[in-house]
Design a protein around this motif. Structure first.
Motif, PDB file in Angstrom:
ATOM      1  N   ASP A  16      34.264 -11.065  45.862  1.00 48.45           N
ATOM      2  CA  ASP A  16      34.835  -9.812  45.342  1.00 48.45           C
ATOM      3  C   ASP A  16      36.303  -9.669  45.726  1.00 48.45           C
ATOM      4  N   ARG A  17      36.649 -10.060  46.943  1.00 51.50           N
ATOM      5  CA  ARG A  17      38.044  -9.980  47.395  1.00 51.50           C
ATOM      6  C   ARG A  17      38.925 -10.916  46.573  1.00 51.50           C
ATOM      7  N   VAL A  18      38.433 -12.115  46.302  1.00 53.25           N
ATOM      8  CA  VAL A  18      39.164 -13.073  45.470  1.00 53.25           C
ATOM      9  C   VAL A  18      39.326 -12.508  44.057  1.00 53.25           C
ATOM     10  N   ARG A  19      38.268 -11.939  43.526  1.00 59.12           N
ATOM     11  CA  ARG A  19      38.279 -11.384  42.164  1.00 59.12           C
ATOM     12  C   ARG A  19      39.296 -10.248  42.014  1.00 59.12           C
ATOM     13  N   GLU A  20      39.570  -9.517  43.091  1.00 58.43           N
ATOM     14  CA  GLU A  20      40.537  -8.416  43.034  1.00 58.43           C
ATOM     15  C   GLU A  20      41.906  -8.883  42.546  1.00 58.43           C
ATOM     16  N   PHE A  21      42.235 -10.133  42.774  1.00 62.03           N
ATOM     17  CA  PHE A  21      43.537 -10.644  42.346  1.00 62.03           C
ATOM     18  C   PHE A  21      43.654 -10.739  40.831  1.00 62.03           C
ATOM     19  N   LEU A  22      42.542 -10.654  40.123  1.00 60.84           N
ATOM     20  CA  LEU A  22      42.589 -10.632  38.656  1.00 60.84           C
ATOM     21  C   LEU A  22      43.088  -9.286  38.148  1.00 60.84           C
ATOM     22  N   ASP A  23      43.162  -8.305  39.021  1.00 66.88           N
ATOM     23  CA  ASP A  23      43.622  -6.970  38.643  1.00 66.88           C
ATOM     24  C   ASP A  23      45.028  -6.659  39.140  1.00 66.88           C
ATOM     25  N   VAL A  24      45.694  -7.625  39.744  1.00 67.91           N
ATOM     26  CA  VAL A  24      47.050  -7.413  40.255  1.00 67.91           C
ATOM     27  C   VAL A  24      47.979  -7.155  39.069  1.00 67.91           C
ATOM     28  N   GLN A  25      48.721  -6.063  39.142  1.00 67.73           N
ATOM     29  CA  GLN A  25      49.619  -5.681  38.055  1.00 67.73           C
ATOM     30  C   GLN A  25      51.041  -6.150  38.352  1.00 67.73           C
ATOM     31  N   PRO A  26      51.688  -6.724  37.344  1.00 65.39           N
ATOM     32  CA  PRO A  26      53.047  -7.232  37.544  1.00 65.39           C
ATOM     33  C   PRO A  26      54.096  -6.132  37.420  1.00 65.39           C
ATOM     34  N   PRO A  27      55.265  -6.391  37.975  1.00 67.19           N
ATOM     35  CA  PRO A  27      56.380  -5.478  37.726  1.00 67.19           C
ATOM     36  C   PRO A  27      56.758  -5.548  36.239  1.00 67.19           C
ATOM     37  N   LYS A  28      57.436  -4.565  35.769  1.00 67.98           N
ATOM     38  CA  LYS A  28      57.850  -4.525  34.373  1.00 67.98           C
ATOM     39  C   LYS A  28      58.668  -5.778  34.034  1.00 67.98           C
ATOM     40  N   GLY A  29      58.315  -6.394  32.917  1.00 70.77           N
ATOM     41  CA  GLY A  29      59.040  -7.561  32.441  1.00 70.77           C
ATOM     42  C   GLY A  29      58.577  -8.887  33.006  1.00 70.77           C
ATOM     43  N   VAL A  30      57.553  -8.874  33.864  1.00 68.00           N
ATOM     44  CA  VAL A  30      57.039 -10.115  34.454  1.00 68.00           C
ATOM     45  C   VAL A  30      55.713 -10.464  33.787  1.00 68.00           C
ATOM     46  N   ASN A  31      55.558 -11.720  33.414  1.00 63.65           N
ATOM     47  CA  ASN A  31      54.330 -12.195  32.792  1.00 63.65           C
ATOM     48  C   ASN A  31      53.154 -11.934  33.733  1.00 63.65           C
ATOM     49  N   ALA A  32      52.138 -11.250  33.232  1.00 57.79           N
ATOM     50  CA  ALA A  32      50.999 -10.848  34.067  1.00 57.79           C
ATOM     51  C   ALA A  32      50.249 -12.060  34.638  1.00 57.79           C
ATOM     52  N   ASP A  33      50.032 -13.091  33.825  1.00 56.43           N
ATOM     53  CA  ASP A  33      49.313 -14.272  34.303  1.00 56.43           C
ATOM     54  C   ASP A  33      50.108 -14.979  35.397  1.00 56.43           C
ATOM     55  N   PHE A  34      51.403 -15.131  35.188  1.00 55.08           N
ATOM     56  CA  PHE A  34      52.246 -15.760  36.205  1.00 55.08           C
ATOM     57  C   PHE A  34      52.186 -14.963  37.501  1.00 55.08           C
ATOM     58  N   HIS A  35      52.311 -13.658  37.393  1.00 53.80           N
ATOM     59  CA  HIS A  35      52.348 -12.800  38.576  1.00 53.80           C
ATOM     60  C   HIS A  35      51.055 -12.880  39.383  1.00 53.80           C
ATOM     61  N   MET A  36      49.907 -12.757  38.711  1.00 54.04           N
ATOM     62  CA  MET A  36      48.648 -12.782  39.472  1.00 54.04           C
ATOM     63  C   MET A  36      48.391 -14.159  40.066  1.00 54.04           C
ATOM     64  N   LEU A  37      48.789 -15.213  39.358  1.00 55.33           N
ATOM     65  CA  LEU A  37      48.614 -16.568  39.876  1.00 55.33           C
ATOM     66  C   LEU A  37      49.521 -16.808  41.086  1.00 55.33           C
ATOM     67  N   LEU A  38      50.751 -16.342  41.009  1.00 50.04           N
ATOM     68  CA  LEU A  38      51.678 -16.496  42.132  1.00 50.04           C
ATOM     69  C   LEU A  38      51.195 -15.714  43.352  1.00 50.04           C
ATOM     70  N   LYS A  39      50.740 -14.489  43.153  1.00 47.60           N
ATOM     71  CA  LYS A  39      50.252 -13.681  44.271  1.00 47.60           C
ATOM     72  C   LYS A  39      49.026 -14.333  44.914  1.00 47.60           C
ATOM     73  N   ALA A  40      48.149 -14.888  44.102  1.00 46.33           N
ATOM     74  CA  ALA A  40      46.973 -15.575  44.647  1.00 46.33           C
ATOM     75  C   ALA A  40      47.411 -16.800  45.451  1.00 46.33           C
ATOM     76  N   TYR A  41      48.340 -17.573  44.911  1.00 46.70           N
ATOM     77  CA  TYR A  41      48.853 -18.756  45.624  1.00 46.70           C
ATOM     78  C   TYR A  41      49.465 -18.359  46.967  1.00 46.70           C
ATOM     79  N   GLN A  42      50.230 -17.292  46.978  1.00 43.37           N
ATOM     80  CA  GLN A  42      50.907 -16.860  48.195  1.00 43.37           C
ATOM     81  C   GLN A  42      49.958 -16.265  49.232  1.00 43.37           C
ATOM     82  N   SER A  43      48.811 -15.775  48.797  1.00 42.65           N
ATOM     83  CA  SER A  43      47.936 -15.014  49.682  1.00 42.65           C
ATOM     84  C   SER A  43      46.691 -15.753  50.159  1.00 42.65           C
ATOM     85  N   MET A  44      46.256 -16.740  49.425  1.00 44.09           N
ATOM     86  CA  MET A  44      44.954 -17.350  49.689  1.00 44.09           C
ATOM     87  C   MET A  44      45.054 -18.710  50.357  1.00 44.09           C
ATOM     88  N   ARG A  45      43.954 -19.062  51.008  1.00 46.08           N
ATOM     89  CA  ARG A  45      43.784 -20.440  51.472  1.00 46.08           C
ATOM     90  C   ARG A  45      43.349 -21.258  50.258  1.00 46.08           C
TER      91      ARG A  45
END
Length: 96
Positions: A16-45
């Motif tokens: 469930d904690r991992v799945r929460e990253f699918l709901d990460v919202q990007p700043p205006k003008g940032v591709n949503a898929d790129f943003h959630m993937l980058l945040k997951a990369y930066q945060s997860m093992r």
């Protein structure tokens, strides 16, 4: 004085904690898929990131999404010294 927050190391991530990253919202003008993937990369093992990638792709997201400069998360991860497992996970899941 006492610190307000203690640094958490080796946090156990539930599905469930991992799945929460699918709901990460990007700043205006940032591709949503790129943003959630980058945040997951930066945060997860790596193990948790691999689970996330499966969920990410299952929902139809783009592993090759780019930022405003045309860079993918794979291009960022490839520059980091200790990111070998992440690079492998991305490539094994269609990242170019």
């Amino acid at each position: 004085m006492r610190k307000d927050k203690e640094k958490v190391l080796d946090e156990v991530w539930t599905e469930d904690r991992v799945r929460e990253f699918l709901d990460v919202q990007p700043p205006k003008g940032v591709n949503a898929d790129f943003h959630m993937l980058l945040k997951a990369y930066q945060s997860m093992r790596a193990d948790d990131f691999e689970i996330f990638i499966g969920m990410f792709l299952e929902k139809g997201h783009d592993v090759n999404a780019t930022n405003a400069d045309g860079r993918t998360v794979l291009s960022f991860a490839s520059e980091h010294r200790n990111s070998g497992e992440f690079v492998e996970i991305l490539k094994n899941n269609g990242a170019k």
